[in-house]
Design an enzyme around this catalytic site. Sequence first.
Site, PDB file in Angstrom:
ATOM      1  N   ASP A 217      -3.211  93.069 -15.756  1.00  0.00           N
ATOM      2  CA  ASP A 217      -4.612  93.027 -15.769  1.00  0.00           C
ATOM      3  C   ASP A 217      -5.215  92.882 -14.359  1.00  0.00           C
ATOM      4  O   ASP A 217      -4.832  92.150 -13.415  1.00  0.00           O
ATOM      5  CB  ASP A 217      -4.946  91.822 -16.552  1.00  0.00           C
ATOM      6  CG  ASP A 217      -6.479  91.803 -16.944  1.00  0.00           C
ATOM      7  OD1 ASP A 217      -7.009  92.818 -17.619  1.00  0.00           O
ATOM      8  OD2 ASP A 217      -7.278  90.944 -16.458  1.00  0.00           O
ATOM      9  N   GLU A 266      16.092  92.111 -11.978  1.00  0.00           N
ATOM     10  CA  GLU A 266      17.103  91.199 -12.226  1.00  0.00           C
ATOM     11  C   GLU A 266      17.685  91.494 -13.854  1.00  0.00           C
ATOM     12  O   GLU A 266      18.623  91.161 -14.336  1.00  0.00           O
ATOM     13  CB  GLU A 266      16.519  89.767 -12.260  1.00  0.00           C
ATOM     14  CG  GLU A 266      16.273  89.263 -10.753  1.00  0.00           C
ATOM     15  CD  GLU A 266      15.581  87.929 -11.048  1.00  0.00           C
ATOM     16  OE1 GLU A 266      15.224  87.464 -12.342  1.00  0.00           O
ATOM     17  OE2 GLU A 266      15.183  87.508  -9.988  1.00  0.00           O
TER      18      GLU A 266
END
Length: 571
Positions: A217, A266
């Site tokens: 956002d 990751e």
Amino acid sequence: MTLTQAEQSPFRIPADSPDWWRQAVVYQIYPRSFADANGDGIGDLAGIISRIDYLKELGVDAVWLSPFYPSELADGGYDVADYRNVDPRIGTLDEFDEMSTKLHEAGIRLIVDIVPNHSSDQHPWFKEALASEKGSPARDRYIFRDGLGEHGEIPPADWKGSFGGAAWTRVPDGQWYLHSFAIEQPDWNWSNPEIHADFLKTLRFWADRGVDGFRIDVANSLAKDLPEVLPSAAELAAMPIDGTHPTIDRDEVQDIYAEWREVFNEYDPPRTAVAEAWLDDPARRARYARPESLGQAFNFDLLTADFDAAQFRRVVSTNLEQQELSGSSSTWVLSNHDVTRHATRYGLAPLNGRKVKQGAEWMLAGAPADQLDRDLGVRRARAATLFVLALPGSAYLYQGEELGLHEVTEIGDDQRQDPAFFHGGRQDYDGLGRDGCRVPIPWTSEGPSFGFGAAGAHLPQPAWFAADSVAAEEADPDSTLSMYRKALAVRADLVTGDGQAAESLEWDDALSQGDVLAFRRPGGWLCLTNFGAEAVALPTGELLVASGHLAADEDGQQLLPGATTAWLRQD
Ligand code: NOJ
Ligand code: CA
């Protein structure tokens, strides 16, 4: 026969593909307005779980959930009080896990909304900031300033919040805090390392729970550089947005996303992200879509385009060029929870370059409600959707558009929820707000809330929803829902399944004449849209799907009527 791993996977694009998002169809769920399982009038996670079969049948690759976090709902959930939990009115973390598992079993990936520009004023850290002294570490997590004037009674600047009203609000000890949106949405101070660490924790929290991606956002405003003496609102508005503006799209916002990218990577496959960044310069927007940044950015250019061949062609060409700049695929958006639904936009007078209004005020001002051509709006919306679904890149759909829903204007002032309506009001903000596209969707043609739940809905549903319900449209092969289902099935067949599909198109200049736009995709796929009112001849080929009925002339020549798109396969 032994199935290969790809054949066993419920995902159209293999589960371990790092590129699943490049050609994905993503369906946006506004959780409070999708399905209400416990009958309290508010949509919930159990409601979403109960509708997974519907999403599967629709044929979407992923869902994006607007915020479902604990919130006072000052801005429909974009005021987050706890980033690592579920609002008890919507469900529990266990239900979240169940939803995530069941979506994945159905071959649907999950994207959640991250709101990093501001929190809720009910966030424990904002409460702590208010309870702490001026200059304390707790205050430094937000943006506090002393006021001007003899007693600090004048705000540090005359800036307006995005919903209207002042952007600086005074707290009891006399300091002022910045809120770029509603009063209840204090902006985080991204110069503070604690904020960085906390958002990394939030990203890992959801990624560990199996979330596939994030929608970010107000991605362009986290980094701020506010001088001692603040510029006035007029000075701020006159500053170029070139990486040096004090609050919008500063170059160093990319450093934040470089940190996030390390976290995304990751995971295997890496988590994805899409930036919400309303920037006019496509090259600036492309920075957010680079692989070392968020990886994708919303392209809102079609929200301001009229249903017009030249405008659509320009938008598509610009965005395909931009794709080269970022190395990402393009995104396409016709509707979301912030803008007037596209069926309604296209049934009104042309925008002619005006910004799209986030509400229905233009029906009252420029184009009164009685000038809305409801049928034409829906025909054009269907044609535009079919055009967009043929483009390379990923398409973001907003719940209810697959039913051809119009904006709801039958909402009393006392029933409205959007801060854009309340904080700004009609005089300050250019609209009635965004409630009209957030009304709970109709699943059935009868019942207390058209099948949304066992009780009423939290925003009033109009009587005309009966004809647009899922049940009514499922029974009608010519309905908008049937068109979406068919189009998504055909698209899935035609876009190659490894997420590495050809990301280009070829305009057919012989066919693209006047109000007609035609382009080709690999595999003999031709998309032809008639943006005008007069029927044109349809080339020969196998008709894959059309947005409306085709016609024929006396000689039997097939015609593509106005406001219609057809997909053909030509060998
Ligand atoms: C963009 C969101 O889409 C909108 O709904 C919200 O009001 C603002 N950002 C502020 O969070
Ligand atoms: Ca509920």
